[in-house]
Structure formats: C-alpha cells, structure tokens
Design a protein around this motif. Structure first.
Motif, short mmCIF file in Angstrom:
data_model
loop_
_atom_site.label_atom_id
_atom_site.label_comp_id
_atom_site.label_asym_id
_atom_site.label_seq_id
_atom_site.Cartn_x
_atom_site.Cartn_y
_atom_site.Cartn_z
N PRO A 61 0.83 -1.22 0.00
CA PRO A 61 0.00 0.00 0.00
C PRO A 61 0.87 1.26 0.00
O PRO A 61 1.86 1.32 0.71
CB PRO A 61 -0.78 -0.11 1.31
N GLU A 62 0.49 2.22 -0.83
CA GLU A 62 1.22 3.48 -0.91
C GLU A 62 0.30 4.60 -0.41
O GLU A 62 -0.78 4.32 0.12
CB GLU A 62 1.67 3.72 -2.36
N LEU A 63 0.71 5.82 -0.61
CA LEU A 63 -0.04 6.94 -0.05
C LEU A 63 -1.55 6.88 -0.32
O LEU A 63 -2.35 7.02 0.61
CB LEU A 63 0.57 8.26 -0.53
N PRO A 64 -1.99 6.64 -1.56
CA PRO A 64 -3.45 6.64 -1.81
C PRO A 64 -4.18 5.52 -1.08
O PRO A 64 -5.31 5.71 -0.62
CB PRO A 64 -3.54 6.45 -3.33
N GLU A 65 -3.54 4.35 -0.99
CA GLU A 65 -4.17 3.23 -0.28
C GLU A 65 -4.25 3.54 1.22
O GLU A 65 -5.29 3.32 1.86
CB GLU A 65 -3.38 1.93 -0.51
N VAL A 66 -3.15 4.05 1.76
CA VAL A 66 -3.12 4.35 3.20
C VAL A 66 -4.11 5.48 3.53
O VAL A 66 -4.83 5.43 4.53
CB VAL A 66 -1.69 4.71 3.66
N GLU A 67 -4.17 6.48 2.66
CA GLU A 67 -5.12 7.57 2.87
C GLU A 67 -6.57 7.04 2.86
O GLU A 67 -7.41 7.46 3.66
CB GLU A 67 -4.94 8.64 1.79
N THR A 68 -6.84 6.11 1.98
CA THR A 68 -8.19 5.53 1.90
C THR A 68 -8.51 4.74 3.17
O THR A 68 -9.65 4.80 3.68
CB THR A 68 -8.30 4.62 0.66
N VAL A 69 -7.51 4.03 3.70
CA VAL A 69 -7.72 3.29 4.95
C VAL A 69 -8.01 4.28 6.08
O VAL A 69 -8.94 4.08 6.87
CB VAL A 69 -6.48 2.42 5.28
N VAL A 70 -7.22 5.35 6.14
CA VAL A 70 -7.41 6.36 7.19
C VAL A 70 -8.84 6.92 7.13
O VAL A 70 -9.54 7.02 8.14
CB VAL A 70 -6.37 7.49 7.02
N ARG A 71 -9.28 7.28 5.95
CA ARG A 71 -10.63 7.86 5.80
C ARG A 71 -11.70 6.86 6.21
O ARG A 71 -12.72 7.23 6.79
CB ARG A 71 -10.83 8.33 4.36
N GLY A 72 -11.45 5.59 5.89
CA GLY A 72 -12.45 4.56 6.19
C GLY A 72 -12.50 4.17 7.66
O GLY A 72 -13.48 3.58 8.10
N LEU A 73 -11.43 4.46 8.38
CA LEU A 73 -11.41 4.10 9.81
C LEU A 73 -12.00 5.18 10.70
O LEU A 73 -12.38 4.91 11.84
CB LEU A 73 -9.95 3.84 10.26
N ARG A 74 -12.07 6.40 10.19
CA ARG A 74 -12.48 7.51 11.08
C ARG A 74 -13.88 7.27 11.65
O ARG A 74 -14.09 7.40 12.85
CB ARG A 74 -12.43 8.83 10.32
N GLU A 75 -14.81 6.98 10.80
CA GLU A 75 -16.21 6.88 11.27
C GLU A 75 -16.38 5.79 12.33
O GLU A 75 -16.93 6.04 13.40
CB GLU A 75 -17.13 6.66 10.07
N PRO A 76 -15.87 4.56 12.10
CA PRO A 76 -16.08 3.52 13.12
C PRO A 76 -15.16 3.63 14.34
O PRO A 76 -15.47 3.03 15.37
CB PRO A 76 -15.80 2.22 12.35
N LEU A 77 -14.08 4.39 14.24
CA LEU A 77 -13.07 4.31 15.30
C LEU A 77 -12.97 5.55 16.19
O LEU A 77 -12.70 5.42 17.41
CB LEU A 77 -11.70 4.03 14.65
N ILE A 78 -13.17 6.73 15.62
CA ILE A 78 -12.98 7.93 16.44
C ILE A 78 -14.02 7.98 17.56
O ILE A 78 -15.21 7.75 17.33
CB ILE A 78 -13.04 9.21 15.56
N GLY A 79 -13.54 8.25 18.76
CA GLY A 79 -14.41 8.30 19.93
C GLY A 79 -14.44 7.01 20.72
O GLY A 79 -14.84 6.99 21.88
N ARG A 80 -13.99 5.92 20.12
CA ARG A 80 -13.96 4.62 20.83
C ARG A 80 -12.80 4.57 21.80
O ARG A 80 -11.73 5.14 21.55
CB ARG A 80 -13.81 3.47 19.82
#
Ligand code: ZN
Length: 279
Positions: free
Chosen positions: A2-21
């Motif tokens: 995974p390079e920058l675009p893949e990692v950025e996509t993972v980051v964006r996808g984790l925010r909703e389920p993970l932030i605040g937990r």
C-alpha cells in the motif's frame, strides 16, 4: 505494498467507526508486529485510551489517542478494519494484533505476510523523522524537489522511492508519475531539465490524487476498511500493463527491473535519451 493513496483511503475509512472509541485491551500472537515499546509496556499504556483522530504521514497510519499515537505501517499485506467483537471477517485468519474497543467492537490488524508494524509513541515527529515532505501538502515545494535532485546519480525511479525525498510514493505511483511526466524511469535524477522536474513535481501530485479518488489499487492484498476493493488499478497508464498498448500512443508497455523493482514505462512516450516533457 500500500502506498499513499491506499493508506489515505484506509485512514478515511477508519475515522467513522473508530474515532471516539476507547481501547480497552490489546492482543497479539506475533510479537514482532508490535515494534515498540516492549509488549508488556505497549499493552499497559494503550489500555483505556480513547481515539481522538486518525491521520496519515507518508505510508504510516496515525491513530491519535489521548496520550499516545498508535502508528501502523501496513507494509506488504496489512489490513485494518473494525468489526463487532462477535463478528467474523474474511481476513480474520491472518489477524496478528487486535484491539478490544468499548461498545463491543474490535480493531483488527490482519497481515498475511507479517511484515506490518505497530508502534505506540508519545513523539510521532521523532519516530517518523526520516520522512521527507508530504507530496500533497504545501511543504512539498518545487524548489525543495529540485534541490533534492541535484547531484543525484541514481535513477529518477529510485529517487522517487526514497522516502526521505518525498513521503508516500512506492512502486506503483512512481511509475504512474513518470509516465504522466513523459520521463524514462532510468534517467539519472540529476539529468532532469528544469521543465521536466517541474512537470514531475506536478504529476506526482496528479498520480497520487487520482489514486485517492479511486480509493487505491486492490492488486494484491489491499482492501478498504469496509472490505471493498479500490479501483485505481483500472485507471493506470503503465503499472501492471506490461505488453499491453499504451493508452496514449498504442506502443507496447515495457517492464524492466530497476531499483530492484518491476518498472513499467512506454518506450515511445518516455524515450530514454530525450528530455522532452509533455507538449
Ligand atoms: Zn505511449
């Protein structure tokens, strides 16, 4: 990898389920996955901390907690996803680190090849001080990029892979950026004309931006946190297209070994000796 675009996509996808937990506990069956601090210390420190934000630096995922940052490098085959504690997931058989969250959720780190690394640190800047500028930020100036090329005899392909020069580019997006700039990948970095350097500075951003827009390339193991595939691979000009016709000129895409990596280019659009940039 995974390079920058893949990692950025993972980051964006984790925010909703993970932030605040809140992370209640952690587990691993492969101690090398937890790079630092030592495992006992890692487990004791992370327990009880709530996720405040999720960001990216180069190819690193930064899960910002109350007192520390949980830093994850996916390496070849890492996948991060959030699932209900009692829910099975297709990638579970390769899970080597797991974080129990409040509310009955888990953050799982699946890693077929087991090269992925997890760090818990109070000082991200120090941990990642080997990284050059973020290519999509204003820190990545044309002057800095040109300065970095000066005196470099190595190929421009190898230069782009050097994370100290610019962070986040790997084999895929290096090939794509060089095609877009019409630069042969084997050209010595210090032989680029001012025009070619300026063009490449822009096409690095264009290639990465396209990668993010299409949510990364699911060629091998990479998947989005929701399990879906990225679409970038369907839009590449040269990467993964050896022996196929160039989308621009119809010539056959070549694949050579360069900087220890399979390297794709169009011999007509990216001639070896000329430095002619896009018309
Ligand atoms: Zn071509």
């Amino acid at each position: 990898m995974p390079e920058l675009p893949e990692v950025e996509t993972v980051v964006r996808g984790l925010r909703e389920p993970l932030i605040g937990r809140r992370i209640e506990a952690s587990w691993t069956d492969w101690e090398k996955t937890i790079h630092s601090p030592p495992l006992d210390e890692f487990k004791a420190r992370i327990a009880g901390q709530r996720v405040r934000a999720i960001n990216r630096r180069g190819k690193y995922i930064l899960i910002e907690l109350e007192y520390h940052t949980l830093v994850v490098h996916l390496k070849m085959s890492g996948r991060l996803y959030v699932a209900a504690a009692d829910a099975e997931h297709e990638a579970d058989r390769w899970v080597h680190a797991r974080f129990d969250l409040d509310g009955g959720w888990q953050l799982r780190f699946s890693d077929v090849r087991k090269f992925g690394k997890v760090y818990l640190t109070e000082n991200v800047a120090e941990l990642l001080n080997h990284l050059g500028p973020e290519p999509l930020s204003d820190d990545f100036s044309l002057d800095m990029f040109r300065e970095g090329l000066r005196g470099r005899k190595r190929s421009i392909k190898a230069h782009l892979l050097d994370q100290a020069m610019v962070a986040g580019i790997g084999n895929i997006y290096a090939d794509e950026a060089l095609f877009r700039a019409r630069i042969h990948p084997a050209r010595p970095a210090d032989q680029l004309s001012a025009e070619s350097a300026a063009l490449l500075h822009g096409t690095i951003r264009d290639a990465l931006g396209a990668g993010i827009k299409h949510e990364g390339a699911s060629i091998n193991w990479y998947r989005k946190p929701d399990g879906g595939k990225g679409e970038s691979q369907n839009h590449f000009y040269v990467y993964g297209r050896a022996d196929m016709p160039c989308r621009d000129c119809g010539d056959v895409i070549n694949k050579i070994r360069l900087a220890q990596r399979g390297t794709h280019f169009c011999p007509s659009c990216q001639p070896e000796r000329q430095d002619q940039g896009l018309s």
